[in-house]
Scaffold this motif. Structure first.
Motif, PDB file in Angstrom:
ATOM      1  N   ASP A  16       0.822  -1.211   0.000  1.00 27.89           N
ATOM      2  CA  ASP A  16       0.000   0.000   0.000  1.00 27.89           C
ATOM      3  C   ASP A  16       0.853   1.256   0.000  1.00 27.89           C
ATOM      4  O   ASP A  16       0.493   2.257  -0.629  1.00 27.89           O
ATOM      5  CB  ASP A  16      -0.932   0.006   1.223  1.00 27.89           C
ATOM      6  CG  ASP A  16      -1.985  -1.088   1.151  1.00 27.89           C
ATOM      7  OD1 ASP A  16      -2.236  -1.588   0.044  1.00 27.89           O
ATOM      8  OD2 ASP A  16      -2.550  -1.442   2.208  1.00 27.89           O
ATOM      9  N   VAL A  17       1.979   1.202   0.701  1.00 27.82           N
ATOM     10  CA  VAL A  17       2.895   2.352   0.726  1.00 27.82           C
ATOM     11  C   VAL A  17       3.498   2.560  -0.653  1.00 27.82           C
ATOM     12  O   VAL A  17       3.577   3.693  -1.166  1.00 27.82           O
ATOM     13  CB  VAL A  17       4.006   2.136   1.775  1.00 27.82           C
ATOM     14  CG1 VAL A  17       5.069   3.233   1.671  1.00 27.82           C
ATOM     15  CG2 VAL A  17       3.415   2.103   3.178  1.00 27.82           C
ATOM     16  N   VAL A  18       3.916   1.472  -1.287  1.00 34.63           N
ATOM     17  CA  VAL A  18       4.528   1.569  -2.620  1.00 34.63           C
ATOM     18  C   VAL A  18       3.526   2.131  -3.625  1.00 34.63           C
ATOM     19  O   VAL A  18       3.868   2.993  -4.447  1.00 34.63           O
ATOM     20  CB  VAL A  18       5.050   0.194  -3.069  1.00 34.63           C
ATOM     21  CG1 VAL A  18       5.525   0.247  -4.521  1.00 34.63           C
ATOM     22  CG2 VAL A  18       6.177  -0.260  -2.160  1.00 34.63           C
ATOM     23  N   LEU A  19       2.286   1.667  -3.555  1.00 40.81           N
ATOM     24  CA  LEU A  19       1.276   2.169  -4.489  1.00 40.81           C
ATOM     25  C   LEU A  19       1.077   3.669  -4.324  1.00 40.81           C
ATOM     26  O   LEU A  19       0.995   4.409  -5.315  1.00 40.81           O
ATOM     27  CB  LEU A  19      -0.049   1.441  -4.282  1.00 40.81           C
ATOM     28  CG  LEU A  19      -0.150   0.034  -4.863  1.00 40.81           C
ATOM     29  CD1 LEU A  19      -1.465  -0.616  -4.458  1.00 40.81           C
ATOM     30  CD2 LEU A  19      -0.025   0.060  -6.379  1.00 40.81           C
ATOM     31  N   ARG A  20       1.001   4.145  -3.090  1.00 40.44           N
ATOM     32  CA  ARG A  20       0.835   5.594  -2.870  1.00 40.44           C
ATOM     33  C   ARG A  20       2.013   6.365  -3.436  1.00 40.44           C
ATOM     34  O   ARG A  20       1.838   7.421  -4.056  1.00 40.44           O
ATOM     35  CB  ARG A  20       0.679   5.881  -1.374  1.00 40.44           C
ATOM     36  CG  ARG A  20      -0.672   5.491  -0.801  1.00 40.44           C
ATOM     37  CD  ARG A  20      -0.916   6.184   0.530  1.00 40.44           C
ATOM     38  NE  ARG A  20       0.096   5.839   1.526  1.00 40.44           N
ATOM     39  CZ  ARG A  20      -0.007   4.823   2.373  1.00 40.44           C
ATOM     40  NH1 ARG A  20      -1.060   4.033   2.338  1.00 40.44           N
ATOM     41  NH2 ARG A  20       0.952   4.586   3.246  1.00 40.44           N
ATOM     42  N   GLY A 289      11.357  -4.625  -4.324  1.00 41.85           N
ATOM     43  CA  GLY A 289      10.855  -5.572  -3.350  1.00 41.85           C
ATOM     44  C   GLY A 289       9.622  -5.099  -2.607  1.00 41.85           C
ATOM     45  O   GLY A 289       9.443  -3.901  -2.356  1.00 41.85           O
ATOM     46  N   LEU A 290       8.752  -6.051  -2.284  1.00 41.46           N
ATOM     47  CA  LEU A 290       7.512  -5.762  -1.560  1.00 41.46           C
ATOM     48  C   LEU A 290       7.384  -6.701  -0.368  1.00 41.46           C
ATOM     49  O   LEU A 290       7.844  -7.842  -0.401  1.00 41.46           O
ATOM     50  CB  LEU A 290       6.297  -5.973  -2.472  1.00 41.46           C
ATOM     51  CG  LEU A 290       6.166  -5.099  -3.708  1.00 41.46           C
ATOM     52  CD1 LEU A 290       4.982  -5.589  -4.550  1.00 41.46           C
ATOM     53  CD2 LEU A 290       5.978  -3.644  -3.322  1.00 41.46           C
ATOM     54  N   PRO A 297      10.245 -10.295  -4.591  1.00 42.04           N
ATOM     55  CA  PRO A 297      11.104  -9.576  -5.542  1.00 42.04           C
ATOM     56  C   PRO A 297      10.362  -8.592  -6.451  1.00 42.04           C
ATOM     57  O   PRO A 297      11.011  -7.773  -7.116  1.00 42.04           O
ATOM     58  CB  PRO A 297      11.720 -10.700  -6.381  1.00 42.04           C
ATOM     59  CG  PRO A 297      11.564 -11.940  -5.573  1.00 42.04           C
ATOM     60  CD  PRO A 297      10.274 -11.751  -4.834  1.00 42.04           C
ATOM     61  N   ASN A 298       9.033  -8.663  -6.542  1.00 45.55           N
ATOM     62  CA  ASN A 298       8.304  -7.784  -7.453  1.00 45.55           C
ATOM     63  C   ASN A 298       8.639  -6.323  -7.166  1.00 45.55           C
ATOM     64  O   ASN A 298       8.613  -5.881  -6.014  1.00 45.55           O
ATOM     65  CB  ASN A 298       6.803  -8.004  -7.326  1.00 45.55           C
ATOM     66  CG  ASN A 298       6.368  -9.343  -7.892  1.00 45.55           C
ATOM     67  OD1 ASN A 298       6.788  -9.724  -8.976  1.00 45.55           O
ATOM     68  ND2 ASN A 298       5.527 -10.061  -7.155  1.00 45.55           N
ATOM     69  N   GLU A 323      -1.436  -8.581  -9.663  1.00 44.08           N
ATOM     70  CA  GLU A 323      -2.638  -8.206  -8.921  1.00 44.08           C
ATOM     71  C   GLU A 323      -2.402  -7.014  -7.997  1.00 44.08           C
ATOM     72  O   GLU A 323      -3.279  -6.158  -7.852  1.00 44.08           O
ATOM     73  CB  GLU A 323      -3.148  -9.406  -8.111  1.00 44.08           C
ATOM     74  CG  GLU A 323      -3.750 -10.505  -8.966  1.00 44.08           C
ATOM     75  CD  GLU A 323      -5.065 -10.102  -9.607  1.00 44.08           C
ATOM     76  OE1 GLU A 323      -5.737  -9.201  -9.080  1.00 44.08           O
ATOM     77  OE2 GLU A 323      -5.417 -10.681 -10.652  1.00 44.08           O
ATOM     78  N   VAL A 324      -1.241  -6.955  -7.349  1.00 42.08           N
ATOM     79  CA  VAL A 324      -1.035  -5.900  -6.344  1.00 42.08           C
ATOM     80  C   VAL A 324      -0.349  -4.662  -6.902  1.00 42.08           C
ATOM     81  O   VAL A 324      -0.430  -3.587  -6.300  1.00 42.08           O
ATOM     82  CB  VAL A 324      -0.247  -6.432  -5.131  1.00 42.08           C
ATOM     83  CG1 VAL A 324      -0.959  -7.606  -4.489  1.00 42.08           C
ATOM     84  CG2 VAL A 324       1.186  -6.791  -5.489  1.00 42.08           C
ATOM     85  N   LEU A 325       0.305  -4.800  -8.063  1.00 41.16           N
ATOM     86  CA  LEU A 325       1.030  -3.644  -8.629  1.00 41.16           C
ATOM     87  C   LEU A 325       0.507  -3.249 -10.010  1.00 41.16           C
ATOM     88  O   LEU A 325       0.021  -2.133 -10.211  1.00 41.16           O
ATOM     89  CB  LEU A 325       2.526  -3.953  -8.752  1.00 41.16           C
ATOM     90  CG  LEU A 325       3.428  -3.758  -7.549  1.00 41.16           C
ATOM     91  CD1 LEU A 325       4.865  -4.071  -7.932  1.00 41.16           C
ATOM     92  CD2 LEU A 325       3.335  -2.344  -6.999  1.00 41.16           C
ATOM     93  N   VAL A 326       0.627  -4.165 -10.960  1.00 41.24           N
ATOM     94  CA  VAL A 326       0.350  -3.827 -12.356  1.00 41.24           C
ATOM     95  C   VAL A 326      -1.100  -3.398 -12.546  1.00 41.24           C
ATOM     96  O   VAL A 326      -1.390  -2.321 -13.084  1.00 41.24           O
ATOM     97  CB  VAL A 326       0.683  -5.016 -13.284  1.00 41.24           C
ATOM     98  CG1 VAL A 326       0.394  -4.636 -14.737  1.00 41.24           C
ATOM     99  CG2 VAL A 326       2.134  -5.429 -13.113  1.00 41.24           C
ATOM    100  N   LYS A 327      -2.011  -4.224 -12.107  1.00 44.41           N
ATOM    101  CA  LYS A 327      -3.433  -3.961 -12.327  1.00 44.41           C
ATOM    102  C   LYS A 327      -3.899  -2.669 -11.679  1.00 44.41           C
ATOM    103  O   LYS A 327      -4.498  -1.813 -12.344  1.00 44.41           O
ATOM    104  CB  LYS A 327      -4.260  -5.148 -11.850  1.00 44.41           C
ATOM    105  CG  LYS A 327      -5.727  -5.079 -12.235  1.00 44.41           C
ATOM    106  CD  LYS A 327      -6.435  -6.359 -11.811  1.00 44.41           C
ATOM    107  CE  LYS A 327      -7.885  -6.368 -12.240  1.00 44.41           C
ATOM    108  NZ  LYS A 327      -8.567  -7.626 -11.840  1.00 44.41           N
ATOM    109  N   PRO A 328      -3.658  -2.448 -10.374  1.00 38.62           N
ATOM    110  CA  PRO A 328      -4.148  -1.195  -9.780  1.00 38.62           C
ATOM    111  C   PRO A 328      -3.526   0.056 -10.382  1.00 38.62           C
ATOM    112  O   PRO A 328      -4.202   1.086 -10.507  1.00 38.62           O
ATOM    113  CB  PRO A 328      -3.800  -1.336  -8.296  1.00 38.62           C
ATOM    114  CG  PRO A 328      -2.810  -2.436  -8.207  1.00 38.62           C
ATOM    115  CD  PRO A 328      -3.059  -3.336  -9.364  1.00 38.62           C
ATOM    116  N   ILE A 329      -2.265  -0.007 -10.785  1.00 36.80           N
ATOM    117  CA  ILE A 329      -1.628   1.181 -11.355  1.00 36.80           C
ATOM    118  C   ILE A 329      -2.160   1.463 -12.761  1.00 36.80           C
ATOM    119  O   ILE A 329      -2.473   2.616 -13.094  1.00 36.80           O
ATOM    120  CB  ILE A 329      -0.094   1.022 -11.354  1.00 36.80           C
ATOM    121  CG1 ILE A 329       0.431   1.059  -9.903  1.00 36.80           C
ATOM    122  CG2 ILE A 329       0.570   2.114 -12.191  1.00 36.80           C
ATOM    123  CD1 ILE A 329       1.903   0.744  -9.771  1.00 36.80           C
TER     124      ILE A 329
END
Length: 424
Positions: A16-20, A289-290, A297-298, A323-329
């Motif tokens: 969630d921090v990375v996405l923000r 990294g996440l 490693p993503n 699912e957690v990075l590509v799609k929401p961005i």
């Protein structure tokens, strides 16, 4: 900007921090294309859509029956019916002006046919009795009873679809009824770069089989399909584990693409080159990294306002990264939000242990027991490359960062990716 390959994961951030952080640097709007209506399904609208017409375009009958002047039916009952002369029959698609309704008259009418001049209501067949050229009305109707009013479905000038809406098949009917022939949709152009000297394309194994020590490039198909599933067009490139080649092709891809997705070379091993290659491009943002499992490693970078996703080379880990990075961005870039998947609660059949401060995605098999209760069976706690667990299973159990797992017998919530199984 985070670690680069060879230095290890000193500290990984919550997703969630990375996405923000990433979204603060995304400045690019993806490709917009105007498509025929039939080709819009599964795409996200790139414009607000307002109606230029009323739907229906006229007052029309909502039932089969008789168009009347409501005032002529007041006081009607089975013992004292209103008797009206029938002027004719009005089917769907016929000009209504040929049968104006005057005092003491009625017009037989089909569902969907326009209301004839003078009529302001429709009496259902069930409440009438036909006597030659006359109809007996046994129940009164009020003005506009059994009538679909002009603009009842869609009013002229009304905002019908907002930008970012995912077009579903039934939406095409609404758009067509409004006279829309083409719509503007987002169609992000994505370059998928798969790296790895060990990878072999499946078509190359048809004659000679799979060489010893090599692996079929299955992740390519999964990621291509998932990208297309959110409206992207995908170009594909396979590269060896060569840092300069990866750097050059990522840089070139960013010129004509809205995003780049790579797989492989995102860990901390000696031959994992992708992180170093992207770091050499001097991105505005880079996180390596996440705090998730599988998929630590993503990673993600932003170069020239466009995202570069560096996913694990292991299939399930790369899917988690999608699912957690590509799609929401990518959805954020299209002013869209993800549609929720169905969820179900069930009883855990055995303990699930996960590391603290790490969001874990556990593949599970959710099934309806013979006792009528829903049970959740964990399939794999490790093994980011075990893709078949997503076929043998039907759900994902997410363990949040503040838990170290769940105990056997706990009631947990599962996100279903396939229908609920039944115990055999």
């Amino acid at each position: 900007m985070g670690d680069v390959a060879g230095k290890g994961f000193r500290e990984v951030k919550p997703v969630d921090v990375v996405l923000r952080e990433v979204l603060m640097f995304i400045k690019h709007t993806p490709n917009v294309t105007e498509v025929d209506l039939i080709d819009a399904v599964g795409k996200y609208l790139a414009e607000d859509v307002y109606s230029n017409v009323n739907v229906p375009p006229f007052n029309r009958s909502a039932v089969d029956g008789y168009a009347v002047r409501s005032i002529d039916t007041f006081g009607a009952s089975p013992t004292n019916p209103s008797i009206l002369r029938v002027k004719g029959y009005l089917p769907v698609g016929e000009e209504p002006g040929k049968y104006p309704v005057n005092q003491g008259e009625a017009v037989e009418i089909a569902t969907g046919a326009p209301l004839p001049p003078g009529a302001d209501a429709v009496v259902m067949y069930e409440n009438t009795g036909r006597r030659g050229d006359y109809v007996e009305v046994y129940r009164p109707v009020a003005p506009m009873d059994n009538v679909s009013r002009m603009g009842e479905d869609v009013a002229k000038g009304e905002l019908i679809f907002r930008k970012g809406t995912l077009i579903k098949p039934w939406d095409l009917g609404v758009l067509a009824s409004m006279g829309v022939v083409k719509v503007k949709v987002y169609e992000p152009k994505v370059m998928l770069i798969v790296t790895g000297n060990e990878l072999v394309e499946v078509e190359d194994t048809l004659k000679g089989g799979l060489p010893p020590g090599r692996v079929i490039n299955s992740t390519r198909f999964v990621l291509t399909a998932m990208l297309r599933g959110i409206g992207c067009t995908v170009d594909y490139l396979k590269l060896p584990d060569d840092e300069q080649a990866i750097r050059d092709h990522v840089s070139k891809a960013l010129i004509n693409h809205d995003a780049v997705v790579t797989t492989g070379g995102a860990s901390v091993g000696r031959i994992d080159y992708t992180i170093r290659a992207v770091a050499d491009l001097k991105p505005e943002y880079l996180n390596h990294g996440l705090a998730i499992r599988p998929g630590k490693p993503n990673s993600v970078a932003v170069k020239d306002g466009k995202p570069v996703f560096m996913l694990s080379g292991f299939p399930v880990a790369s899917l988690t990264g999608f699912e957690v990075l590509v799609k929401p961005i990518l959805l954020h870039m299209m002013n869209a939000v993800d549609e929720p998947r169905p969820r179900i609660r069930g009883i855990l059949t055995r303990r699930v242990a996960t590391p603290i401060n790490t969001r874990s995605f556990v593949r599970v098999r959710a099934y309806l027991g013979k006792d009528g209760k829903v049970y959740v069976e964990p399939l794999a706690l490790t093994g980011s490359g075990v893709l078949t667990t997503l076929v043998k299973g039907n759900g994902i159990l997410t363990v949040p960062e503040n838990r170290e797992g769940y105990d056997e017998g706990d009631e947990v919530e599962v996100e279903l990716i396939r229908p609920l199984f039944t115990e055999q």
